[in-house]
Design a protein around this motif. Structure first.
Motif, PDB file in Angstrom:
ATOM      1  N   VAL A  46      12.927   7.614  -2.834  1.00  0.00           N
ATOM      2  CA  VAL A  46      11.518   7.878  -2.561  1.00  0.00           C
ATOM      3  C   VAL A  46      11.299   8.275  -1.114  1.00  0.00           C
ATOM      4  O   VAL A  46      12.110   7.984  -0.243  1.00  0.00           O
ATOM      5  CB  VAL A  46      10.627   6.652  -2.896  1.00  0.00           C
ATOM      6  CG1 VAL A  46      10.714   6.315  -4.365  1.00  0.00           C
ATOM      7  CG2 VAL A  46      10.985   5.462  -2.048  1.00  0.00           C
ATOM      8  N   VAL A  47      10.192   8.958  -0.876  1.00  0.00           N
ATOM      9  CA  VAL A  47       9.756   9.279   0.478  1.00  0.00           C
ATOM     10  C   VAL A  47       8.582   8.355   0.785  1.00  0.00           C
ATOM     11  O   VAL A  47       7.817   8.001  -0.105  1.00  0.00           O
ATOM     12  CB  VAL A  47       9.370  10.774   0.604  1.00  0.00           C
ATOM     13  CG1 VAL A  47       8.183  11.117  -0.242  1.00  0.00           C
ATOM     14  CG2 VAL A  47       9.137  11.162   2.031  1.00  0.00           C
ATOM     15  N   ARG A  48       8.469   7.929   2.030  1.00  0.00           N
ATOM     16  CA  ARG A  48       7.419   6.976   2.410  1.00  0.00           C
ATOM     17  C   ARG A  48       6.527   7.565   3.498  1.00  0.00           C
ATOM     18  O   ARG A  48       6.998   8.306   4.364  1.00  0.00           O
ATOM     19  CB  ARG A  48       8.034   5.679   2.923  1.00  0.00           C
ATOM     20  CG  ARG A  48       8.818   4.954   1.859  1.00  0.00           C
ATOM     21  CD  ARG A  48       9.492   3.711   2.412  1.00  0.00           C
ATOM     22  NE  ARG A  48      10.330   3.107   1.408  1.00  0.00           N
ATOM     23  CZ  ARG A  48       9.921   2.264   0.476  1.00  0.00           C
ATOM     24  NH1 ARG A  48       8.661   1.914   0.428  1.00  0.00           N
ATOM     25  NH2 ARG A  48      10.749   1.760  -0.409  1.00  0.00           N
ATOM     26  N   ILE A  49       5.248   7.188   3.430  1.00  0.00           N
ATOM     27  CA  ILE A  49       4.271   7.537   4.461  1.00  0.00           C
ATOM     28  C   ILE A  49       3.439   6.289   4.709  1.00  0.00           C
ATOM     29  O   ILE A  49       3.063   5.589   3.767  1.00  0.00           O
ATOM     30  CB  ILE A  49       3.380   8.716   4.025  1.00  0.00           C
ATOM     31  CG1 ILE A  49       4.224   9.983   3.906  1.00  0.00           C
ATOM     32  CG2 ILE A  49       2.225   8.914   5.000  1.00  0.00           C
ATOM     33  CD1 ILE A  49       3.456  11.201   3.470  1.00  0.00           C
ATOM     34  N   ARG A  50       3.149   6.018   5.963  1.00  0.00           N
ATOM     35  CA  ARG A  50       2.407   4.811   6.334  1.00  0.00           C
ATOM     36  C   ARG A  50       1.117   5.205   7.053  1.00  0.00           C
ATOM     37  O   ARG A  50       1.066   6.204   7.750  1.00  0.00           O
ATOM     38  CB  ARG A  50       3.274   3.957   7.256  1.00  0.00           C
ATOM     39  CG  ARG A  50       2.670   2.645   7.629  1.00  0.00           C
ATOM     40  CD  ARG A  50       3.639   1.824   8.446  1.00  0.00           C
ATOM     41  NE  ARG A  50       4.701   1.352   7.577  1.00  0.00           N
ATOM     42  CZ  ARG A  50       5.866   0.873   7.994  1.00  0.00           C
ATOM     43  NH1 ARG A  50       6.125   0.802   9.271  1.00  0.00           N
ATOM     44  NH2 ARG A  50       6.751   0.460   7.148  1.00  0.00           N
ATOM     45  N   ALA A  51       0.086   4.379   6.873  1.00  0.00           N
ATOM     46  CA  ALA A  51      -1.175   4.553   7.611  1.00  0.00           C
ATOM     47  C   ALA A  51      -1.758   3.176   7.879  1.00  0.00           C
ATOM     48  O   ALA A  51      -1.586   2.256   7.081  1.00  0.00           O
ATOM     49  CB  ALA A  51      -2.158   5.394   6.814  1.00  0.00           C
TER      50      ALA A  51
END
Length: 83
Positions: free
Chosen positions: A39-44
């Motif tokens: 998976v690819v992850r993005i955080r905010a």
């Protein structure tokens, strides 16, 4: 903090942008991958107490967003066990 994990960058970015549009946020991070995971992850970082324009958000829990009730989302806790 919200972390999105998806099978591709486009899905992760779109999901993160939708979440960031709901609350006062840092905006989505750059996507990254963890070695050995598919998976690819993005955080905010989001403040669920404030609207995107920074004004106070009078929102009762469970979260009601565009007619959808999501009782698993509470301040500081995501329904999937991440916090």
């Amino acid at each position: 903090m919200v972390e999105v994990a998806a099978g591709d960058e486009e899905t992760a970015a779109t999901t993160a942008q939708v979440l960031c549009a709901l609350w006062w946020s840092s905006g989505p991070s750059r996507p990254w991958r963890v070695s050995g995971e598919s998976v690819v992850r993005i955080r905010a970082y989001v403040d669920t107490r404030r609207a995107p324009d920074g004004s106070s958000l009078a929102c009762t829990w469970p979260l009601r967003c565009r007619g959808v009730v999501c009782p698993a989302l509470r301040p500081g806790r995501l329904g999937d066990g991440w916090s």
